[in-house]
Motif scaffolding. Structure first.
Motif, mmCIF file in Angstrom:
data_model
loop_
_atom_site.group_PDB
_atom_site.id
_atom_site.type_symbol
_atom_site.label_atom_id
_atom_site.label_comp_id
_atom_site.label_asym_id
_atom_site.label_seq_id
_atom_site.Cartn_x
_atom_site.Cartn_y
_atom_site.Cartn_z
ATOM 1 N N THR A 1 0.674 -1.426 -0.244
ATOM 2 C CA THR A 1 0.193 0.028 0.317
ATOM 3 C C THR A 1 0.665 1.426 -0.245
ATOM 4 O O THR A 1 2.229 1.208 0.082
ATOM 5 C CB THR A 1 -1.353 0.287 1.253
ATOM 6 N N LYS A 2 0.876 2.309 -0.919
ATOM 7 C CA LYS A 2 1.019 3.848 -0.502
ATOM 8 C C LYS A 2 0.609 4.208 0.158
ATOM 9 O O LYS A 2 0.853 5.331 0.569
ATOM 10 C CB LYS A 2 1.064 4.129 -1.708
ATOM 11 N N SER A 3 -0.416 4.183 0.941
ATOM 12 C CA SER A 3 -1.395 5.007 2.406
ATOM 13 C C SER A 3 -0.122 5.179 3.142
ATOM 14 O O SER A 3 0.305 4.682 4.790
ATOM 15 C CB SER A 3 -2.494 4.324 2.783
ATOM 16 N N ALA A 4 0.232 6.190 3.865
ATOM 17 C CA ALA A 4 0.888 7.206 5.143
ATOM 18 C C ALA A 4 0.597 6.440 6.149
ATOM 19 O O ALA A 4 1.712 5.990 6.954
ATOM 20 C CB ALA A 4 1.011 7.890 4.744
ATOM 21 N N GLU A 5 -1.033 6.508 6.440
ATOM 22 C CA GLU A 5 -1.413 6.187 7.919
ATOM 23 C C GLU A 5 -1.298 5.075 7.735
ATOM 24 O O GLU A 5 -0.773 4.449 9.592
ATOM 25 C CB GLU A 5 -2.599 5.981 7.406
ATOM 26 N N VAL A 6 -1.386 3.491 6.846
ATOM 27 C CA VAL A 6 -0.894 2.276 7.211
ATOM 28 C C VAL A 6 0.751 1.888 7.327
ATOM 29 O O VAL A 6 0.680 1.159 8.621
ATOM 30 C CB VAL A 6 -1.758 1.917 5.403
ATOM 31 N N ILE A 7 1.060 3.106 6.697
ATOM 32 C CA ILE A 7 2.625 2.616 6.804
ATOM 33 C C ILE A 7 3.205 3.368 8.256
ATOM 34 O O ILE A 7 3.981 2.363 9.268
ATOM 35 C CB ILE A 7 3.465 3.185 5.879
ATOM 36 N N GLY A 8 2.231 4.287 8.846
ATOM 37 C CA GLY A 8 2.621 4.662 10.044
ATOM 38 C C GLY A 8 2.263 3.769 10.907
ATOM 39 O O GLY A 8 3.272 3.621 12.097
ATOM 40 N N LEU A 9 1.304 3.463 11.367
ATOM 41 C CA LEU A 9 0.540 2.527 11.680
ATOM 42 C C LEU A 9 1.747 1.307 12.214
ATOM 43 O O LEU A 9 2.209 0.730 13.542
ATOM 44 C CB LEU A 9 -0.946 2.130 11.795
ATOM 45 N N ALA A 10 1.740 0.385 11.198
ATOM 46 C CA ALA A 10 2.653 -1.063 10.880
ATOM 47 C C ALA A 10 4.163 0.029 11.636
ATOM 48 O O ALA A 10 4.506 -1.082 12.217
ATOM 49 C CB ALA A 10 3.098 -1.033 9.147
ATOM 50 N N GLY A 11 4.604 1.131 11.783
ATOM 51 C CA GLY A 11 5.636 1.292 12.511
ATOM 52 C C GLY A 11 5.760 1.146 13.463
ATOM 53 O O GLY A 11 6.155 0.836 14.390
ATOM 54 N N GLN A 12 4.503 1.798 14.335
ATOM 55 C CA GLN A 12 4.059 2.334 16.066
ATOM 56 C C GLN A 12 3.591 0.425 15.909
ATOM 57 O O GLN A 12 4.473 0.227 17.538
ATOM 58 C CB GLN A 12 3.178 2.932 15.659
ATOM 59 N N ILE A 13 3.007 -0.393 15.394
ATOM 60 C CA ILE A 13 3.193 -1.517 16.168
ATOM 61 C C ILE A 13 4.469 -2.263 16.289
ATOM 62 O O ILE A 13 4.370 -2.939 17.412
ATOM 63 C CB ILE A 13 1.814 -2.235 15.060
ATOM 64 N N GLY A 14 5.035 -2.265 15.138
ATOM 65 C CA GLY A 14 6.110 -3.012 15.234
ATOM 66 C C GLY A 14 7.185 -2.578 16.556
ATOM 67 O O GLY A 14 8.113 -3.156 17.182
ATOM 68 N N GLN A 15 7.516 -0.634 16.904
ATOM 69 C CA GLN A 15 7.991 -0.287 17.560
ATOM 70 C C GLN A 15 7.275 -0.454 19.074
ATOM 71 O O GLN A 15 8.383 -1.004 20.234
ATOM 72 C CB GLN A 15 7.960 1.547 17.451
ATOM 73 N N SER A 16 6.190 -1.362 18.903
ATOM 74 C CA SER A 16 5.220 -1.146 20.442
ATOM 75 C C SER A 16 5.925 -2.722 21.140
ATOM 76 O O SER A 16 6.188 -3.066 21.453
ATOM 77 C CB SER A 16 3.932 -1.822 20.303
ATOM 78 N N LEU A 17 5.817 -3.653 19.961
ATOM 79 C CA LEU A 17 6.065 -5.022 19.957
ATOM 80 C C LEU A 17 8.205 -5.210 20.127
ATOM 81 O O LEU A 17 8.405 -6.099 21.210
ATOM 82 C CB LEU A 17 5.811 -5.737 18.391
ATOM 83 N N ALA A 18 8.616 -4.125 19.349
ATOM 84 C CA ALA A 18 10.367 -4.377 19.768
ATOM 85 C C ALA A 18 10.453 -4.107 21.298
ATOM 86 O O ALA A 18 11.094 -4.517 22.276
ATOM 87 C CB ALA A 18 10.780 -3.466 18.770
ATOM 88 N N VAL A 19 9.615 -2.919 22.092
ATOM 89 C CA VAL A 19 9.353 -2.609 23.301
ATOM 90 C C VAL A 19 9.054 -3.594 24.437
ATOM 91 O O VAL A 19 9.717 -3.444 25.418
ATOM 92 C CB VAL A 19 9.119 -1.328 23.227
ATOM 93 N N ALA A 20 8.225 -4.078 23.933
ATOM 94 C CA ALA A 20 7.330 -5.117 24.141
ATOM 95 C C ALA A 20 8.755 -6.557 25.063
ATOM 96 O O ALA A 20 8.604 -6.962 26.154
ATOM 97 C CB ALA A 20 6.367 -6.128 23.916
#
Length: 62
Positions: A5-24
């Motif tokens: 997808t080219k949607s910035a929202e989806v890409i941003g959300l995926a990045g936030q999810i990845g960051q949260s998983l890494a912190v956990a």
């Protein structure tokens, strides 16, 4: 992700999810190491506080 997808929202959300998983994962790893008697003391003395302690302090500031 960008090829799906080219949607910035989806890409941003995926990045936030990845960051949260890494912190956990990092917090879980640190908690596993707390069974070593000197680990917590060494972390506090060197000023590298465990993330779990920092998150607890942030939520329970009083």
């Amino acid at each position: 992700m960008t090829s799906v997808t080219k949607s910035a929202e989806v890409i941003g959300l995926a990045g936030q999810i990845g960051q949260s998983l890494a912190v956990a994962a990092h917090i879980i790893d640190e908690c596993d190491q707390l069974t070593t008697p000197t680990y917590f003391t060494e972390r506090i003395v060197t000023g590298t506080y465990p993330l779990a302690l920092l998150f607890t302090r942030e939520r329970e500031a009083t």
